[in-house]
Design a protein around this motif. Structure first.
Motif, PDB file in Angstrom:
ATOM      1  N   ILE A  31     -11.846   7.943   2.636  1.00  0.00           N
ATOM      2  CA  ILE A  31     -11.876   8.839   1.078  1.00  0.00           C
ATOM      3  C   ILE A  31     -11.230   8.533   0.538  1.00  0.00           C
ATOM      4  N   VAL A  32     -10.018   9.357   1.051  1.00  0.00           N
ATOM      5  CA  VAL A  32      -8.881  10.304  -0.029  1.00  0.00           C
ATOM      6  C   VAL A  32      -8.758   8.832  -0.529  1.00  0.00           C
ATOM      7  N   PHE A  33      -7.994   7.435   0.329  1.00  0.00           N
ATOM      8  CA  PHE A  33      -7.408   6.927  -0.708  1.00  0.00           C
ATOM      9  C   PHE A  33      -8.038   5.437  -1.659  1.00  0.00           C
ATOM     10  N   SER A  34      -9.337   6.267  -0.893  1.00  0.00           N
ATOM     11  CA  SER A  34     -10.595   4.271  -1.663  1.00  0.00           C
ATOM     12  C   SER A  34     -10.544   5.251  -3.139  1.00  0.00           C
ATOM     13  N   LEU A  35     -10.438   6.624  -3.080  1.00  0.00           N
ATOM     14  CA  LEU A  35     -10.632   7.412  -4.409  1.00  0.00           C
ATOM     15  C   LEU A  35      -9.350   6.982  -5.181  1.00  0.00           C
ATOM     16  N   ALA A  36      -7.981   7.314  -4.575  1.00  0.00           N
ATOM     17  CA  ALA A  36      -6.990   7.122  -5.140  1.00  0.00           C
ATOM     18  C   ALA A  36      -6.705   5.836  -6.126  1.00  0.00           C
ATOM     19  N   GLY A  37      -6.853   4.946  -5.426  1.00  0.00           N
ATOM     20  CA  GLY A  37      -7.593   3.212  -5.672  1.00  0.00           C
ATOM     21  C   GLY A  37      -8.166   3.212  -6.961  1.00  0.00           C
ATOM     22  N   PHE A  38      -9.109   3.787  -6.799  1.00  0.00           N
ATOM     23  CA  PHE A  38     -10.156   3.697  -8.359  1.00  0.00           C
ATOM     24  C   PHE A  38      -9.797   4.356  -9.222  1.00  0.00           C
ATOM     25  N   ILE A  77      -5.362   3.506   5.428  1.00  0.00           N
ATOM     26  CA  ILE A  77      -5.363   3.852   4.559  1.00  0.00           C
ATOM     27  C   ILE A  77      -4.506   2.759   3.042  1.00  0.00           C
ATOM     28  N   GLN A  78      -4.023   1.735   3.234  1.00  0.00           N
ATOM     29  CA  GLN A  78      -2.829   0.426   2.760  1.00  0.00           C
ATOM     30  C   GLN A  78      -4.545   0.051   2.441  1.00  0.00           C
ATOM     31  N   ASN A  79      -5.379  -0.513   3.600  1.00  0.00           N
ATOM     32  CA  ASN A  79      -6.816  -1.171   2.906  1.00  0.00           C
ATOM     33  C   ASN A  79      -7.494  -0.445   2.294  1.00  0.00           C
ATOM     34  N   SER A  80      -7.269   0.713   2.445  1.00  0.00           N
ATOM     35  CA  SER A  80      -8.838   1.633   2.210  1.00  0.00           C
ATOM     36  C   SER A  80      -8.531   1.612   0.139  1.00  0.00           C
ATOM     37  N   TYR A  81      -6.942   1.741  -0.294  1.00  0.00           N
ATOM     38  CA  TYR A  81      -6.639   1.682  -1.717  1.00  0.00           C
ATOM     39  C   TYR A  81      -6.694   0.038  -1.636  1.00  0.00           C
ATOM     40  N   SER A  82      -5.772  -0.695  -1.174  1.00  0.00           N
ATOM     41  CA  SER A  82      -5.992  -1.773  -2.369  1.00  0.00           C
ATOM     42  C   SER A  82      -7.210  -2.832  -2.518  1.00  0.00           C
ATOM     43  N   ASN A  83      -7.865  -2.387  -1.599  1.00  0.00           N
ATOM     44  CA  ASN A  83      -9.724  -3.501  -1.464  1.00  0.00           C
ATOM     45  C   ASN A  83      -9.989  -2.400  -3.193  1.00  0.00           C
ATOM     46  N   VAL A  84     -10.430  -1.356  -3.080  1.00  0.00           N
ATOM     47  CA  VAL A  84     -10.884  -0.453  -4.442  1.00  0.00           C
ATOM     48  C   VAL A  84     -10.061  -0.655  -5.389  1.00  0.00           C
ATOM     49  N   VAL A  85      -8.248  -0.778  -5.122  1.00  0.00           N
ATOM     50  CA  VAL A  85      -7.696  -0.645  -7.066  1.00  0.00           C
ATOM     51  C   VAL A  85      -8.312  -2.375  -7.017  1.00  0.00           C
ATOM     52  N   SER A  86      -8.352  -3.412  -6.151  1.00  0.00           N
ATOM     53  CA  SER A  86      -7.544  -4.859  -6.888  1.00  0.00           C
ATOM     54  C   SER A  86      -9.118  -5.844  -6.850  1.00  0.00           C
ATOM     55  N   SER A  87      -9.892  -5.034  -6.277  1.00  0.00           N
ATOM     56  CA  SER A  87     -12.481  -5.134  -6.617  1.00  0.00           C
ATOM     57  C   SER A  87     -12.195  -4.673  -8.017  1.00  0.00           C
ATOM     58  N   PHE A  88     -11.911  -3.218  -7.834  1.00  0.00           N
ATOM     59  CA  PHE A  88     -12.262  -2.809  -9.051  1.00  0.00           C
ATOM     60  C   PHE A  88     -11.829  -3.045 -10.532  1.00  0.00           C
TER      61      PHE A  88
END
Lengths: 255, 308
Positions: free
Chosen positions: A150-157, A71-82
């Protein structure tokens, strides 16, 4: 080869290259942190706790800790990268090119999943030093971890689209995500809680994800598995629609 | 001739209420080398932003090679290459990766992308730097990298927003040669620049934008013909007398020092007449130059007229 697929593949490769290039920031710290959880909570404290939900405490927390890292890494990867792309204006490379919005979204989500699942695999391998994992239901285990990622990657986006500063990308993980994970049954069984708090736990979507993953590995769960999958699919649908609408409007991207 | 870009009644008002574009209309023909000039904040970058879809327009329409950018997103973006004013690539990536990634965004197969990447990095003198991190490049190299990146999908229309800002003279001239070459090969180019000498040398047609309005849209030749006088500085081989008079009606002379004069030549007098007169007076001219760039003179006059 289809031009949209090539664009998707390009985004995914770029994302993987990014987090692999800074592996000391992206792969090692989460694995080290979860390793400490294994040693302190699972091994040292866990021995005194004994059983939880019918399992040794260490066995009980392993699925939750794996899910926490995903959860943490899916989220933080998308939010920090984008957000970094926005901050450096390199997102303009994508916006001027003929890449459809859904391909941009899927590319970043796939990048988030790659890191989330990568760290998840590292943590799973580390857990083998502490417990013997015998996965009870492989299909459910894989399905729930993929959908959760997928859920947390979308949330990070979404977080990245609205973020205007580096502070904005740490607020949600610190003040929303971490409490929800810790209160999502990673370290305890919901059966230990009084009725009111049991009800409150039922409102936390992460509680369903952690328990379904635990069901896949241990074979027992505090929640209805079908219900948990429906919640996951509902979140994915809502978050995906939200992302596409925001991208179409150019929220946080186009003036 | 096909129109490369057609802008109709384009308006843009930002969220803070600033009206950057007040209904501009503009057409650029295919194959043109077009200058879009204007002072800072005039609306040049907003116009480019709307064309490249980085800025949402308030109203109006933009067509690229006859296709609306709102309804034919894929086709119009394929035809367009944009070199922005500010560096907008990741500073942590390698030079080659930046160009290859852009090629990937345009859906180019890896083999073709690799060939094009090498072609443009070589043409722009960056091939030797291909494995270096982009942040290690000099300012001029970063600008050239953005040009290589914009060309990798070989667009029919290239828009350059101040591509030579902060670039030294030698490099600027080599970029002019490169841009002239790709224009000759068929690429339509729209250029914004603060170096008016650059616009005069390169561009055939010109539009001047000021305070969100197009105040001039004509050919470079016609615009320069509007000059009713030119001021030259002449360096002479012999010393000029204190009471020197050229004896040409309407042409005024001001002595700068013993060996140079400032000469105002009205539109009706040819340069040949001026040289003949100096010859008759036995004064040899060592060198001659415009006091100010001709386009600069007109540009300032147009802006002044608009603001008054």
């Amino acid at each position: 080869m289809n031009h949209k697929y090539i664009a998707f593949e390009t985004i995914v490769i770029k994302e993987i290259r990014r987090f692999a290039r800074i592996w000391l920031q992206t792969l090692v710290p989460p694995a080290m942190m979860i390793g400490l959880y294994f040693v302190i909570f699972g091994n040292l404290v866990g021995r005194r706790i004994g059983e939880m939900g019918g399992y040794q405490y260490m066995e009980f927390i392993v699925p939750g800790l794996i899910m926490m890292s995903v959860i943490q890494n899916s989220y933080s990867n998308v939010v920090s990268s984008f957000f970094s792309h926005k901050f450096q204006h390199s997102i303009e490379e994508l916006l001027v090119s003929p890449v459809p919005n859904y391909v941009i979204l899927c590319g970043f989500v796939a990048g988030g999943m790659a890191r989330g699942l990568g760290v998840g695999i590292i943590v799973t391998l580390m857990s083998l030093f502490f417990v013997d994992l015998a996965i009870q239901n492989l299909a459910i285990t894989i399905a729930v971890v993929l959908l959760t990622s997928i859920v947390f990657s979308l949330a990070g986006f979404i977080n990245a689209l609205f973020a205007n500063s580096f502070d904005d990308i740490s607020i949600v993980p610190t003040f929303v995500l971490t409490p929800l994970i810790y209160l999502g049954g990673v370290f305890y069984s919901v059966e230990l809680l009084p009725p009111f708090w049991k009800f409150v736990s039922g409102l936390n979507p992460i509680f369903y994800m952690v328990n379904t993953f635990r069901y896949g590995i241990l074979g027992t769960s505090d929640v209805d598995i079908v219900w948990a999958f429906l919640i996951l699919l509902l979140f994915i649908t809502l978050l995906y629609i939200c992302c596409i609408v925001l991208l179409r409007r150019g929220t946080g991207l186009r003036s | 001739m096909t129109t490369a870009i057609s802008i109709k009644n384009l308006q843009k008002t930002y969220a803070n209420g600033f009206e950057a574009l007040k209904g501009i209309s503009l057409e650029v023909e295919q194959g043109d080398f077009f200058a879009l000039l204007g002072p800072n904040g005039a609306g040049k970058s907003t116009t480019i932003g709307v064309i490249s879809t980085l800025v949402n327009k308030t109203s109006g329409s933009v067509e690229v090679f006859g296709k609306n950018v709102d309804t034919h997103v894929y086709e119009t973006k394929l035809d367009l290459g944009v070199v922005p004013q500010e560096v907008n690539f990741s500073q942590f990536e390698k030079v080659r990766d930046i160009v290859m990634t852009q090629a990937g965004y345009y859906g180019m197969p890896r083999q073709l992308a690799s060939e094009r990447c090498e072609k443009y990095l070589r043409k722009l003198g960056l091939w030797e730097k291909r494995s270096e991190k982009s942040r290690s490049l000099s300012g001029g190299m970063k600008r050239r990298l953005m040009i290589a990146r914009a060309l990798v999908h070989e667009p029919r229309l290239l828009i350059l927003d101040e591509p030579t800002a902060g670039v030294d003279i030698e490099l600027r001239r080599s970029m002019w040669e490169f841009l002239t070459e790709i224009n000759k090969n068929g690429t339509t180019i729209i250029l914004t620049t603060h170096y008016l000498e650059e616009a005069e040398q390169l561009c055939r047609n010109i539009a001047i934008i000021d305070e969100g309005n197009i105040i001039e849209n004509t050919s470079m030749r016609k615009l320069l013909a509007e000059l009713d006088s030119q001021v030259f500085i002449l360096d002479t081989a012999i010393e000029i007398a204190a009471d020197f008079d050229l004896g040409l009606e309407n042409a005024s002379v001001r002595k700068i020092d013993e060996h140079s004069v400032e000469l105002l030549v009205p539109g009706g007098i040819s340069i040949n007449q001026v040289f003949s007169r100096f010859d008759q007076l036995g004064i040899k001219i060592d060198s001659m130059r415009n006091k100010t760039n001709r386009l600069e003179q007109l540009f300032l006059s147009k802006l002044n007229d608009n603001q008054n």
